[in-house]
Design an enzyme around this catalytic site. Structure first.
Site, mmCIF file in Angstrom:
data_model
loop_
_atom_site.group_PDB
_atom_site.id
_atom_site.type_symbol
_atom_site.label_atom_id
_atom_site.label_comp_id
_atom_site.label_asym_id
_atom_site.label_seq_id
_atom_site.Cartn_x
_atom_site.Cartn_y
_atom_site.Cartn_z
ATOM 1 N N TYR A 1 -21.897 3.761 -12.665
ATOM 2 C CA TYR A 1 -20.749 3.071 -12.055
ATOM 3 C C TYR A 1 -19.492 3.930 -12.187
ATOM 4 O O TYR A 1 -18.757 4.136 -11.210
ATOM 5 C CB TYR A 1 -20.550 1.714 -12.728
ATOM 6 N N SER B 1 -11.935 1.774 -9.226
ATOM 7 C CA SER B 1 -11.911 0.957 -10.448
ATOM 8 C C SER B 1 -11.153 1.727 -11.518
ATOM 9 O O SER B 1 -11.149 2.972 -11.502
ATOM 10 C CB SER B 1 -13.336 0.699 -10.933
#
Ligand code: NAI
Length: 246
Positions: free
Chosen positions: A152, A139
């Site tokens: 995350y 990401s």
């Protein structure tokens, strides 16, 4: 390479579903591995109805035993594995003051440990067949953050480091390992997005799952065997945009 066996974790919906579709349309046998059996079976049916080769296998990537069981099922049903797309992932948005240890562990085990375990199991199969390709979905949050995304962000940063480490360890087995860092990829109602959502991107639009799927095809293609240990950022230019108050 004809008739490759391609495993997509988290392939039941969202980006993973689009990746599975892209490989199946390219003529590969796709294995959709997901913890969601109902949606996974629907995606399998959707692909089969298009006369594409698809199979759903239940796998909870946060559970090491579930990973080895699913890999054993792939051995039984297909006898080989050529491509692994480590796509399954979850998010938790919570203040670092509130985040519980169990929540941290669950995100890290789902997003990061899974990439190591699935890659290791896949590599054991690939190396007996002359090699393969692994693509890890990271990401842009590996590089930049909004508040309250510690677990995350750490998991995705870990994926980038794991990608170059594995690329080196598995190189002698002719297994390439690369990462894709998506920015905003809309998996819901694209038509409902606002003009400002699109226009804030240098590319003038929000991303779509197919943007990521095409990069997976590129990274898994045998002729691109000079690409390993790399990260492709697909974010419409957002991480290259300098932002100061006007
Ligand atoms: P999604 O939530 O739409 O789909 C995720 C899929 O993974 C679901 O089918 C879910 O059942 C499955 N999954 C979740 N936990 C699992 C587990 N323990 N075992 C097996 N399967 C599991 O997510 P989306 O948006 O398609 O994201 C896919 C990947 O792309 C994730 O790794 C995510 O972090 C990454 N990503 C997504 C972005 C986006 O804007 N959509 C941006 C950057 C990265």
């Amino acid at each position: 390479m004809d008739n490759r066996i391609v495993l997509v974790t988290g392939g039941a919906k969202g980006i993973g579903r689009s990746i599975a579709h892209a490989f199946a349309k390219a003529g590969d046998q796709v294995v959709i591995a997901d913890r969601d059996e109902a949606v996974g079976a629907e995606t399998e049916r959707w692909l089969l109805d298009q006369q594409l080769q698809a199979a759903f296998i239940r796998m909870d990537v946060s559970d090491p035993e579930s990973i080895t069981a699913a890999m054993a099922e792939i051995d039984r049903r297909f006898g080989r594995l050529d491509v692994l797309i480590n796509n399954a992932g979850i998010t938790v948005w919570k203040s670092p003051y509130e985040l519980r240890v169990e929540e941290w562990d669950h995100v890290l085990n789902t997003n990061l440990r899974s990439v190591f375990l699935c890659s290791r199991e896949a590599a054991k199969r690939m190396r007996t067949n002359g090699g393969g390709a692994i693509v890890n979905i990271a990401s842009t949050r590996a590089h930049m953050s909004e508040p309250h995304t510690e677990a995350y962000a750490a998991s995705k940063g870990g994926i980038l480091a794991l990608t170059h480490a594995l690329a080196l360890s598995l190189s002698s087995d002719r297994i390439r390992v690369n990462a894709i860092s998506p920015g905003w990829i809309e998996t819901g109602d694209y038509e409902a997005l606002r003009a400002i959502d699109h226009e804030q991107h240098p590319a003038q639009r929000v991303g779509k799952p197919a943007d990521i799927a095409r990069a997976c095809l590129f990274l898994a293609a045998p002729e691109n065997d000079f690409v390993t240990g790399a990260e492709i950022v697909i974010d419409g230019g957002m991480t290259r945009k300098m932002i100061y108050a006007p």
